[in-house]
Design a protein around this motif. Structure first.
Motif, PDB file in Angstrom:
ATOM      1  N   GLY A   1      49.367  28.352 103.116  1.00 51.75           N
ATOM      2  CA  GLY A   1      49.757  29.702 102.631  1.00 51.75           C
ATOM      3  C   GLY A   1      50.612  29.650 101.187  1.00 51.75           C
ATOM      4  N   ILE A   2      51.453  28.773 101.312  1.00 50.24           N
ATOM      5  CA  ILE A   2      52.479  28.692 100.058  1.00 50.24           C
ATOM      6  C   ILE A   2      51.420  28.008  98.986  1.00 50.24           C
ATOM      7  N   PHE A   3      50.735  26.942  99.280  1.00 51.31           N
ATOM      8  CA  PHE A   3      49.965  26.298  98.175  1.00 51.31           C
ATOM      9  C   PHE A   3      48.996  27.445  97.502  1.00 51.31           C
ATOM     10  N   ALA A   4      48.313  28.026  98.586  1.00 54.16           N
ATOM     11  CA  ALA A   4      47.383  29.188  97.990  1.00 54.16           C
ATOM     12  C   ALA A   4      47.850  29.959  96.985  1.00 54.16           C
ATOM     13  N   ILE A   5      49.123  30.542  97.250  1.00 54.49           N
ATOM     14  CA  ILE A   5      49.823  31.515  96.495  1.00 54.49           C
ATOM     15  C   ILE A   5      50.123  30.739  95.110  1.00 54.49           C
ATOM     16  N   GLY A   6      50.750  29.661  95.346  1.00 50.30           N
ATOM     17  CA  GLY A   6      51.262  28.731  94.092  1.00 50.30           C
ATOM     18  C   GLY A   6      49.945  28.357  93.390  1.00 50.30           C
ATOM     19  N   ILE A   7      48.937  27.787  93.713  1.00 49.38           N
ATOM     20  CA  ILE A   7      47.824  27.392  92.974  1.00 49.38           C
ATOM     21  C   ILE A   7      47.320  28.560  92.334  1.00 49.38           C
ATOM     22  N   SER A   8      47.002  29.756  93.051  1.00 46.71           N
ATOM     23  CA  SER A   8      46.239  30.833  92.510  1.00 46.71           C
ATOM     24  C   SER A   8      47.544  31.525  91.443  1.00 46.71           C
ATOM     25  N   GLY A   9      48.591  30.985  91.663  1.00 41.60           N
ATOM     26  CA  GLY A   9      49.650  31.934  90.404  1.00 41.60           C
ATOM     27  C   GLY A   9      49.454  30.961  89.171  1.00 41.60           C
ATOM     28  N   LEU A  10      49.468  29.756  89.463  1.00 40.99           N
ATOM     29  CA  LEU A  10      49.095  28.637  88.298  1.00 40.99           C
ATOM     30  C   LEU A  10      47.890  29.116  87.440  1.00 40.99           C
ATOM     31  N   ILE A  11      46.587  29.571  88.173  1.00 44.32           N
ATOM     32  CA  ILE A  11      45.587  29.649  87.537  1.00 44.32           C
ATOM     33  C   ILE A  11      45.598  30.999  86.719  1.00 44.32           C
ATOM     34  N   ILE A  12      46.568  31.927  87.455  1.00 38.61           N
ATOM     35  CA  ILE A  12      46.617  33.184  86.769  1.00 38.61           C
ATOM     36  C   ILE A  12      47.454  33.259  85.560  1.00 38.61           C
ATOM     37  N   ASP A  13      48.433  32.318  85.668  1.00 39.36           N
ATOM     38  CA  ASP A  13      49.482  32.108  84.313  1.00 39.36           C
ATOM     39  C   ASP A  13      48.507  31.518  83.310  1.00 39.36           C
ATOM     40  N   GLY A  14      47.722  30.536  83.722  1.00 36.86           N
ATOM     41  CA  GLY A  14      46.859  29.923  82.631  1.00 36.86           C
ATOM     42  C   GLY A  14      45.844  30.859  82.043  1.00 36.86           C
ATOM     43  N   LEU A  15      45.223  31.878  82.779  1.00 38.78           N
ATOM     44  CA  LEU A  15      44.413  32.906  82.096  1.00 38.78           C
ATOM     45  C   LEU A  15      45.152  33.690  81.170  1.00 38.78           C
ATOM     46  N   LEU A  16      46.433  33.929  81.497  1.00 41.12           N
ATOM     47  CA  LEU A  16      47.322  34.923  80.885  1.00 41.12           C
ATOM     48  C   LEU A  16      47.773  34.271  79.678  1.00 41.12           C
ATOM     49  N   ARG A  17      47.945  32.978  79.669  1.00 45.52           N
ATOM     50  CA  ARG A  17      48.379  32.032  78.189  1.00 45.52           C
ATOM     51  C   ARG A  17      47.341  32.376  77.343  1.00 45.52           C
ATOM     52  N   THR A  18      45.801  31.908  78.189  1.00 48.02           N
ATOM     53  CA  THR A  18      44.606  31.951  77.150  1.00 48.02           C
ATOM     54  C   THR A  18      44.616  33.231  76.394  1.00 48.02           C
ATOM     55  N   ILE A  19      44.551  34.430  77.226  1.00 52.57           N
ATOM     56  CA  ILE A  19      44.652  35.710  76.476  1.00 52.57           C
ATOM     57  C   ILE A  19      45.556  35.857  75.460  1.00 52.57           C
TER      58      ILE A  19
END
Length: 286
Positions: A257-275
């Protein structure tokens, strides 16, 4: 008297058109390799720590045990569907839906509040202490109050995430508006622009980079609050999964669960940086 000019390019001149692409690709490969190396080093240290026998396997399981837990939570096995009847992707979907709703509400209110606070000094004087007060509170401090007021359904979870996301967005936007170039705002007013036009055409574009930083911080705050938000009636949900698994000392599932939260958070942060890069292409160029 004659002058001879040697027009034959030397080796450095011949190589110069080729050197930048090689350097560019080398930089990209380095940026891609370093995170992978860090993951490999972390996994190796984890394996050594688990194999050392210093800690019980209940507390520090082997990486392979966590991988098996991930497979079990993500599939149907021995007649059991995932964890608590839901697959990991379904837990993650519910958590992301809650985070998205909370972040959209919190960021929208925070950015709007930041624009007002940055533009009107008396509003900033009134609201800034309240924002600081809210920002200093840990989520658990008021989550139980939200449960009393709103029940144990989705309302307190989304409200908690919105309250966690609001202060970073508001504070960052306020600071960005206050840092807007005075010369540009005065020039716009001298040319006859109204207050609304100055905010729209000068203040908002100049505030965008710092506002995006605030949005990224807001998403991070919402993610750090998601386990607290899913303490009650949090299944399906990754936070509920982590909380429920911890009740039974099921460390591998907790780590999944911790890894799922962390990895999805990294993906979302990468999308925000792209935007952010697409929305503010002038950063670093002017």
């Amino acid at each position: 008297m004659s002058v001879f000019v040697d027009l034959t390019p030397d080796e450095s001149q011949l190589d110069s058109p080729v050197a930048p692409p090689r350097g560019k690709w080398a930089g990209r490969l380095t940026r891609a390799a370093l995170p992978l190396i860090s993951v490999a080093v972390f996994t190796g240290l984890w394996q050594l720590a688990a194999a050392s026998g210093i800690w019980n396997q209940t507390f520090v399981p082997y990486p392979g045990t966590v991988v098996r837990a991930f497979i079990e939570v993500s599939t149907t096995h021995d007649g059991t569907r995932g964890y608590a009847g839901y697959l990991l992707v379904e837990h993650l979907y519910m958590t992301l839906r809650r985070v998205l709703a909370g972040v959209v509400i919190g960021v929208a209110l925070g950015v709007l509040l930041g624009l007002v606070m940055g533009s009107v000094s008396w509003v900033r004087s009134v609201l800034e202490p309240w924002l600081t007060f809210l920002r200093a509170l840990p989520p658990l401090a008021y989550f139980f109050l939200l449960v009393i007021w709103l029940g144990i359904d989705e309302a307190p979870k989304i409200t908690l995430l919105a309250l966690a996301a609001l202060p970073p967005a508001a504070v960052a936007t306020t600071a960005a508006v206050l840092a807007a170039p005075v010369g540009l705002t005065e020039a716009a007013r001298a040319l006859g622009a109204s207050r609304g036009e100055v905010i729209r055409d000068v203040v908002v574009p100049s505030a965008l980079p710092e506002t995006f930083t605030g949005i990224r911080l807001a998403v991070g705050m919402a993610y750090s609050s998601v386990v607290a938000a899913e303490l009650f009636n949090g299944l399906p949900g990754v936070g509920g999964l982590v909380k429920d698994a911890s009740n039974y000392n099921n460390t591998p599932v907790v780590l999944v669960g911790i890894f799922a939260i962390g990895i999805s958070g990294l993906i979302i942060d990468g999308l925000l940086r792209t935007i952010e890069r697409r929305s503010t292409p002038w950063i670093g160029k002017v």
